[in-house]
Structure formats: structure tokens, C-alpha cells
Design a protein around this motif. Structure first.
Motif, PDB file in Angstrom:
ATOM      1  N   THR A  12       0.822  -1.423   0.031  1.00  0.00           N
ATOM      2  CA  THR A  12      -0.003  -0.011   0.002  1.00  0.00           C
ATOM      3  C   THR A  12       0.878   1.120  -0.131  1.00  0.00           C
ATOM      4  O   THR A  12       0.463   2.335   0.473  1.00  0.00           O
ATOM      5  CB  THR A  12      -0.841  -0.090   1.159  1.00  0.00           C
ATOM      6  OG1 THR A  12      -0.014  -0.116   2.487  1.00  0.00           O
ATOM      7  CG2 THR A  12      -1.967  -1.198   1.370  1.00  0.00           C
ATOM      8  N   ASP A  13       1.898   1.397  -0.740  1.00  0.00           N
ATOM      9  CA  ASP A  13       2.888   2.236  -0.826  1.00  0.00           C
ATOM     10  C   ASP A  13       2.007   3.499  -1.158  1.00  0.00           C
ATOM     11  O   ASP A  13       1.394   3.410  -2.346  1.00  0.00           O
ATOM     12  CB  ASP A  13       4.125   1.962  -1.588  1.00  0.00           C
ATOM     13  CG  ASP A  13       4.995   0.886  -1.109  1.00  0.00           C
ATOM     14  OD1 ASP A  13       5.490   0.978  -0.249  1.00  0.00           O
ATOM     15  OD2 ASP A  13       4.923  -0.138  -1.731  1.00  0.00           O
ATOM     16  N   ASN A  14       2.233   4.794  -0.653  1.00  0.00           N
ATOM     17  CA  ASN A  14       1.703   6.091  -1.022  1.00  0.00           C
ATOM     18  C   ASN A  14       0.188   6.326  -1.021  1.00  0.00           C
ATOM     19  O   ASN A  14      -0.395   7.039  -1.564  1.00  0.00           O
ATOM     20  CB  ASN A  14       2.284   6.405  -2.490  1.00  0.00           C
ATOM     21  CG  ASN A  14       3.821   6.333  -2.548  1.00  0.00           C
ATOM     22  OD1 ASN A  14       4.298   7.011  -1.419  1.00  0.00           O
ATOM     23  ND2 ASN A  14       4.233   5.896  -3.592  1.00  0.00           N
ATOM     24  N   LEU A  15      -0.452   5.124  -0.452  1.00  0.00           N
ATOM     25  CA  LEU A  15      -1.834   5.044  -0.408  1.00  0.00           C
ATOM     26  C   LEU A  15      -2.324   5.990   0.726  1.00  0.00           C
ATOM     27  O   LEU A  15      -2.190   5.473   1.950  1.00  0.00           O
ATOM     28  CB  LEU A  15      -2.571   3.790  -0.534  1.00  0.00           C
ATOM     29  CG  LEU A  15      -2.609   3.020  -1.643  1.00  0.00           C
ATOM     30  CD1 LEU A  15      -3.468   1.564  -1.329  1.00  0.00           C
ATOM     31  CD2 LEU A  15      -3.341   3.735  -2.742  1.00  0.00           C
ATOM     32  N   SER A  16      -3.409   6.755   0.596  1.00  0.00           N
ATOM     33  CA  SER A  16      -4.033   7.755   1.567  1.00  0.00           C
ATOM     34  C   SER A  16      -5.168   6.688   2.009  1.00  0.00           C
ATOM     35  O   SER A  16      -5.407   5.608   1.470  1.00  0.00           O
ATOM     36  CB  SER A  16      -4.471   8.976   1.325  1.00  0.00           C
ATOM     37  OG  SER A  16      -5.376   8.473   0.067  1.00  0.00           O
ATOM     38  N   VAL A  17      -5.884   7.164   3.208  1.00  0.00           N
ATOM     39  CA  VAL A  17      -7.088   6.429   3.601  1.00  0.00           C
ATOM     40  C   VAL A  17      -8.167   6.314   2.454  1.00  0.00           C
ATOM     41  O   VAL A  17      -8.558   5.289   2.300  1.00  0.00           O
ATOM     42  CB  VAL A  17      -7.718   7.034   4.918  1.00  0.00           C
ATOM     43  CG1 VAL A  17      -9.086   6.320   5.229  1.00  0.00           C
ATOM     44  CG2 VAL A  17      -6.706   7.169   5.854  1.00  0.00           C
ATOM     45  N   SER A  18      -8.282   7.501   1.657  1.00  0.00           N
ATOM     46  CA  SER A  18      -9.436   7.460   0.558  1.00  0.00           C
ATOM     47  C   SER A  18      -8.757   6.279  -0.774  1.00  0.00           C
ATOM     48  O   SER A  18      -9.509   5.393  -1.096  1.00  0.00           O
ATOM     49  CB  SER A  18      -9.419   8.689  -0.020  1.00  0.00           C
ATOM     50  OG  SER A  18      -8.328   9.290  -0.541  1.00  0.00           O
ATOM     51  N   GLY A  19      -7.582   6.181  -0.518  1.00  0.00           N
ATOM     52  CA  GLY A  19      -6.882   5.100  -1.485  1.00  0.00           C
ATOM     53  C   GLY A  19      -7.235   3.674  -1.018  1.00  0.00           C
ATOM     54  O   GLY A  19      -7.590   2.887  -1.874  1.00  0.00           O
ATOM     55  N   HIS A  20      -7.039   3.456  -0.061  1.00  0.00           N
ATOM     56  CA  HIS A  20      -7.267   2.212   0.869  1.00  0.00           C
ATOM     57  C   HIS A  20      -8.725   1.974   0.277  1.00  0.00           C
ATOM     58  O   HIS A  20      -9.136   0.752  -0.144  1.00  0.00           O
ATOM     59  CB  HIS A  20      -6.944   2.090   2.291  1.00  0.00           C
ATOM     60  CG  HIS A  20      -5.644   2.012   2.757  1.00  0.00           C
ATOM     61  ND1 HIS A  20      -4.703   2.969   2.530  1.00  0.00           N
ATOM     62  CD2 HIS A  20      -5.140   1.086   3.409  1.00  0.00           C
ATOM     63  CE1 HIS A  20      -3.598   2.475   2.885  1.00  0.00           C
ATOM     64  NE2 HIS A  20      -3.784   1.426   3.470  1.00  0.00           N
ATOM     65  N   ILE A  21      -9.712   3.037   0.497  1.00  0.00           N
ATOM     66  CA  ILE A  21     -11.207   2.496   0.522  1.00  0.00           C
ATOM     67  C   ILE A  21     -11.476   2.477  -1.061  1.00  0.00           C
ATOM     68  O   ILE A  21     -12.262   1.476  -1.413  1.00  0.00           O
ATOM     69  CB  ILE A  21     -11.819   3.837   0.800  1.00  0.00           C
ATOM     70  CG1 ILE A  21     -11.890   4.156   2.387  1.00  0.00           C
ATOM     71  CG2 ILE A  21     -13.318   3.877   0.456  1.00  0.00           C
ATOM     72  CD1 ILE A  21     -12.550   5.069   3.001  1.00  0.00           C
ATOM     73  N   LYS A  22     -10.807   3.146  -1.829  1.00  0.00           N
ATOM     74  CA  LYS A  22     -10.856   3.111  -3.300  1.00  0.00           C
ATOM     75  C   LYS A  22     -10.648   1.511  -3.803  1.00  0.00           C
ATOM     76  O   LYS A  22     -11.310   0.891  -4.582  1.00  0.00           O
ATOM     77  CB  LYS A  22     -10.324   4.002  -4.207  1.00  0.00           C
ATOM     78  CG  LYS A  22     -10.751   5.474  -4.252  1.00  0.00           C
ATOM     79  CD  LYS A  22      -9.984   6.403  -5.011  1.00  0.00           C
ATOM     80  CE  LYS A  22     -10.575   7.719  -5.016  1.00  0.00           C
ATOM     81  NZ  LYS A  22      -9.637   8.659  -5.763  1.00  0.00           N
ATOM     82  N   THR A  23      -9.546   0.913  -3.263  1.00  0.00           N
ATOM     83  CA  THR A  23      -8.913  -0.391  -3.635  1.00  0.00           C
ATOM     84  C   THR A  23      -9.961  -1.356  -2.939  1.00  0.00           C
ATOM     85  O   THR A  23     -10.339  -2.246  -3.768  1.00  0.00           O
ATOM     86  CB  THR A  23      -7.871  -0.492  -2.800  1.00  0.00           C
ATOM     87  OG1 THR A  23      -6.738   0.570  -3.381  1.00  0.00           O
ATOM     88  CG2 THR A  23      -7.264  -2.011  -3.322  1.00  0.00           C
ATOM     89  N   LEU A  24     -10.617  -1.097  -1.738  1.00  0.00           N
ATOM     90  CA  LEU A  24     -11.601  -2.002  -1.079  1.00  0.00           C
ATOM     91  C   LEU A  24     -12.717  -2.118  -1.939  1.00  0.00           C
ATOM     92  O   LEU A  24     -13.205  -3.190  -2.432  1.00  0.00           O
ATOM     93  CB  LEU A  24     -11.686  -1.418   0.333  1.00  0.00           C
ATOM     94  CG  LEU A  24     -12.252  -2.409   1.220  1.00  0.00           C
ATOM     95  CD1 LEU A  24     -11.249  -3.679   1.288  1.00  0.00           C
ATOM     96  CD2 LEU A  24     -12.681  -1.478   2.391  1.00  0.00           C
ATOM     97  N   ILE A  25     -13.192  -0.766  -2.478  1.00  0.00           N
ATOM     98  CA  ILE A  25     -14.550  -1.148  -3.152  1.00  0.00           C
ATOM     99  C   ILE A  25     -14.552  -1.632  -4.789  1.00  0.00           C
ATOM    100  O   ILE A  25     -15.277  -2.347  -5.216  1.00  0.00           O
ATOM    101  CB  ILE A  25     -15.432   0.416  -2.970  1.00  0.00           C
ATOM    102  CG1 ILE A  25     -14.568   1.405  -3.601  1.00  0.00           C
ATOM    103  CG2 ILE A  25     -15.557   0.636  -1.791  1.00  0.00           C
ATOM    104  CD1 ILE A  25     -15.530   2.766  -3.720  1.00  0.00           C
ATOM    105  N   ASN A  26     -13.366  -1.143  -5.048  1.00  0.00           N
ATOM    106  CA  ASN A  26     -13.114  -1.758  -6.511  1.00  0.00           C
ATOM    107  C   ASN A  26     -12.961  -3.340  -6.668  1.00  0.00           C
ATOM    108  O   ASN A  26     -13.105  -3.816  -7.538  1.00  0.00           O
ATOM    109  CB  ASN A  26     -11.675  -1.072  -7.087  1.00  0.00           C
ATOM    110  CG  ASN A  26     -11.801   0.175  -7.476  1.00  0.00           C
ATOM    111  OD1 ASN A  26     -12.914   0.749  -7.732  1.00  0.00           O
ATOM    112  ND2 ASN A  26     -10.742   0.925  -7.327  1.00  0.00           N
TER     113      ASN A  26
END
Length: 421
Positions: A330-344
Motif C-alpha cells: 500500500t505504498d503512497n496510499l491515503s485512507v481514501s486510496g485504501h477505500i477505493k481499492t477496497l470497493i474496486n
């Protein structure tokens, strides 16, 4: 024929009753004490209304009182013996405390927690202080370390994450929990294996079923809740990187150090365990994480039935974001980046609330993590809220030598969701 069957049934019932009188159970003495108390009460009561001299009547009253004391003591210790027989509690724990605690926990909220790795086990240690109605739905995609070796050698599902969750929910004595986490050193042929992994492996071979092995191990550890594998299919995790290459194996994915586009399970459509679906459907609250995004949380959601059950549930749904980024994942992922990955990888309605850390981390610890390429996950709350999710920001970490979630703080916040319903 019917008479013979009836006789066998009566004999079976009597045999079950008399088993309580077997040596070593520690209950005969209390049955005897209580029975003697009843005899004293009966004898004293029968004489209380006689016209004997008043001194005799006082003595008869003392006999009744003594009988009551013996009866109460006998019953109390009988109940304690029953409790001690079915639960490995401390001898120093009061009987009333045991019963009150168990009753309180049994009335606790029904919570389903989905994930894997150490993050999930940390959360479970906090939640079990509030409820015993916990269902931990755990990934079985692990193929590294002791779990990977046992998986290959004995053709079983990986026991590592399951073991950690079992120990986290255990109500067994500390020594037994430590035994399950004991890891053999390099000088042994069992180097790297934990006793708990070997125990679950042996139990699987004895029972012939991984799921049964977990249930039997749960009894040994006297769990406050249950641990459920997300699937019984022998799955392998694969990662498709943004450069088009593919890494096969959960352990190898972070080591590739390439940005991940998405992860997949092989075979593609593993069947969820019925117990996992039942736990999700019955839950008042569903929690995702904390844990490795690509290798602990998402593998569970790649099982179509689990994602569909979570989305269909009317329960409150909470995602707990990691505090630090994970190198190679999860390099460079913000919280919203984590969420986008999760819902994708699942569905936009897989959760409603996101818990993020707002506690400060010392510069000394940050420098230590930076050497390994790990940094605090950026809390971009406004962007998350713009995506339609509520953000709960709290100081939820412990920072002694490493950064990890505080299990009790986290559990308090989660239980608080249900109290607000």
C-alpha cells in the motif's frame, strides 16, 4: 424388543447420573454435605413444634440453622465444581464473578469481523471484553512461513491466521495460550513452526476435516466467540501489477515491490463456508480489518457470497484503516486510496463508517519505520466524506516499540456504534 430398548434407555440415564459419583470429579463430597444439611433441616424442623423444654427447642433451631448452612455450602461448591469442569477459569476468580461475567458477555452484541493477520487478532482481544458473540471470519490465502510449509506437506488449509484468532478469543489460562503461540527455534527439526499450527494440523488429520479441527481446538481454548475460515477451498492469491506482470502467492506479493492493480483468487469462484454467511446475516455490526489490505482483508471479499451477504445486511458496517502503509502493498496510499481499492474489489456499500487514527507517533518511531519504507497513512477525511462515508477519527494506537492499534480503545468505539442504534 420395545421392553429391551426401554431398559437400555433407563440404564443409559442411570449410568449418566452415577458418573457424577466417579472418583476424582470432586463433587461427591458436596452432594454429601448438601444431603446431610437437608437431613438436619428435616430432623430439626420435625421437633421445633414439640412441647419439649425451651432449651431443647433452641438446640433444634440450631440444628435447622446448621442444616441450612451446610445445604448452602454444598450447593455453592457443587455449582462451582460444574463451572470449573466446563471452563478453565482461575481458582482465584469468585463464582459470582464468573457467572456474572459470562451472563454479561453472552448478552453482548453480535459482531462479525472479517480479515486476517495480526491486525484482526489484536482487535479480537479487545472485543472479547465486551461480548462473547463474536464471529471472526478469517482468510485462508496465507502460504508463507509455518502455514505455507504445513499447507504443502499435509495438503491442509493454512492454520496461522486461524491460530492467532483462536488465541486472541481464548478464555483459557495464559499458559495454554502461550503454548499455542510457542515457536520452535532454529536448532530443531520443527524450526519455525508454532505449537498451535502443529496442533491444528494434527487435529485436522485426526478429525479428517479442517473445520472440525477448528471447532475442537476452540473447545480446548474455551473461546469467547467463534473462528470461521472464509472458505474451505484451497485458494491461492495472485496479484496483477500495474506493469502487467503477475505474482502468484500471498507471501510473494509484497516482496515483488511493484504497484498492484488488483488481486484475484485461484480458483476464481471459491464457495463461502455456510457458517461465515450465517454469522454475517445474524450480525448487528460487521467490521472489516484492521489488517493487510491486499492479503488479509480483500481475499475474503473476493468470495462473491461473502461480499453479497455483507452488502445485503442491514447491520452497521465499519472499516478500520491501517495506521501505517505496508511496503510493497500500500505504498503512497491515503485512507481514501485504501477505500477505493477496497470497493474496486467488492462493492461501494461494503461499509458505512471508516475509523482512522488521529493519534501522534513519535519521530523516533517514524524514523524506524521509514527505514523499511513504511509511513503514516494520510487521513484525507474530506475526500472520504465526499465518497459518501462517515469518518470516525480517534487516537486508537499504542506506540511503544511498534505502531499498532489499541485493542481496548478500538473495541470501545465499535461497541459504541451499536449503543447508538
Amino acid at each position: 424388543m420395545k421392553k429391551n430398548f426401554k431398559f437400555q434407555e433407563i440404564y443409559s440415564h442411570l449410568n449418566g447420573i452415577f458418573k457424577w459419583l466417579y472418583p476424582g470429579i470432586g463433587i461427591k463430597r458436596w452432594i454429601g454435605l448438601a444431603s446431610f444439611g437437608v437431613l438436619l433441616i428435616a430432623y430439626g424442623s420435625s421437633r421445633l413444634h414439640s412441647e419439649d423444654f425451651w432449651v431443647i427447642q433452641i438446640l433444634d433451631g440450631l440444628v435447622v440453622f446448621s442444616g441450612l448452612v451446610l445445604l448452602i455450602l454444598g450447593v455453592k461448591h457443587m455449582v462451582r465444581s460444574f463451572v470449573m469442569a466446563i471452563s478453565p477459569v482461575s481458582k482465584d476468580t469468585g463464582l459470582v464473578d464468573i457467572l456474572v461475567q459470562r451472563k454479561h458477555l453472552s448478552r453482548g452484541s453480535r459482531i462479525a469481523v472479517v480479515g486476517g493477520g495480526t491486525g484482526l487478532s489484536v482487535l479480537l482481544t479487545g472485543l472479547k471484553e465486551y461480548t462473547s458473540n463474536i464471529s471472526a471470519i478469517v482468510t485462508v490465502a496465507d502460504d508463507g512461513g509455518s502455514s505455507g510449509r504445513l499447507r504443502q506437506q499435509f495438503d491442509i488449509l493454512p492454520p496461522g491466521d486461524i491460530r492467532n484468532c483462536l488465541v486472541a478469543l481464548a478464555d483459557a489460562p495464559v499458559l495454554l495460550r502461550d503454548l499455542f503461540q510457542f515457536r520452535f527455534d532454529k536448532s530443531s527439526e520443527l524450526s519455525g513452526h508454532s505449537f498451535g499450527n502443529l496442533f491444528i494440523t494434527a487435529m485436522t488429520r485426526v478429525t479428517g476435516d479442517f473445520e472440525k479441527a477448528i471447532k475442537e481446538t476452540s473447545r480446548v481454548l474455551a473461546l469467547r466467540g467463534e473462528v470461521i475460515p472464509s472458505t474451505l477451498t484451497n485458494v491461492v492469491l495472485e496479484a496483477l501489477h500495474k506493469d502487467g506482470t503477475v505474482t502468484v502467492g500471498e507471501e510473494k506479493i509484497p516482496k515483488a515491490h511493484k504497484p498492484i492493480d488488483r488481486v484475484m483468487l485461484k480458483p476464481q469462484h471459491p464457495q463461502a463456508t455456510p457458517e461465515a454467511i450465517r454469522a454475517i446475516e445474524e450480525a448487528q455490526l460487521i467490521v472489516l480489518g484492521p489488517g493487510s489490505l491486499y492479503t488479509s482483508i480483500i481475499p475474503n471479499l473476493l468470495i462473491k457470497e461473502i461480499t453479497e451477504a455483507i452488502v445485503a445486511s442491514s447491520a452497521l458496517k465499519v472499516y478500520i484503516c491501517n495506521v501505517m502503509t505496508q511496503p510493497g502493498e500500500t505504498d503512497n496510499l491515503s485512507v481514501s486510496g485504501h477505500i477505493k481499492t477496497l470497493i474496486n474489489h467488492s462493492h461501494p456499500r461494503i461499509f458505512d463508517y471508516c475509523i482512522v487514527n488521529t493519534g501522534e507517533i513519535s519521530q523516533e518511531i517514524l524514523k524506524k519505520y521509514a527505514q523499511d519504507g513504511s509511513f503514516p497513512v494520510t487521513n484525507d477525511a474530506k475526500r472520504i466524506e465526499g465518497m459518501g462515508y462517515r469518518v470516525i477519527g480517534e487516537d486508537i494506537i499504542l506506540t511503544e516499540d511498534v505502531v499498532r492499534h489499541d485493542p481496548l480503545k478500538l473495541a470501545k468505539i465499535i461497541v459504541g456504534f451499536i449503543e447508538e442504534i
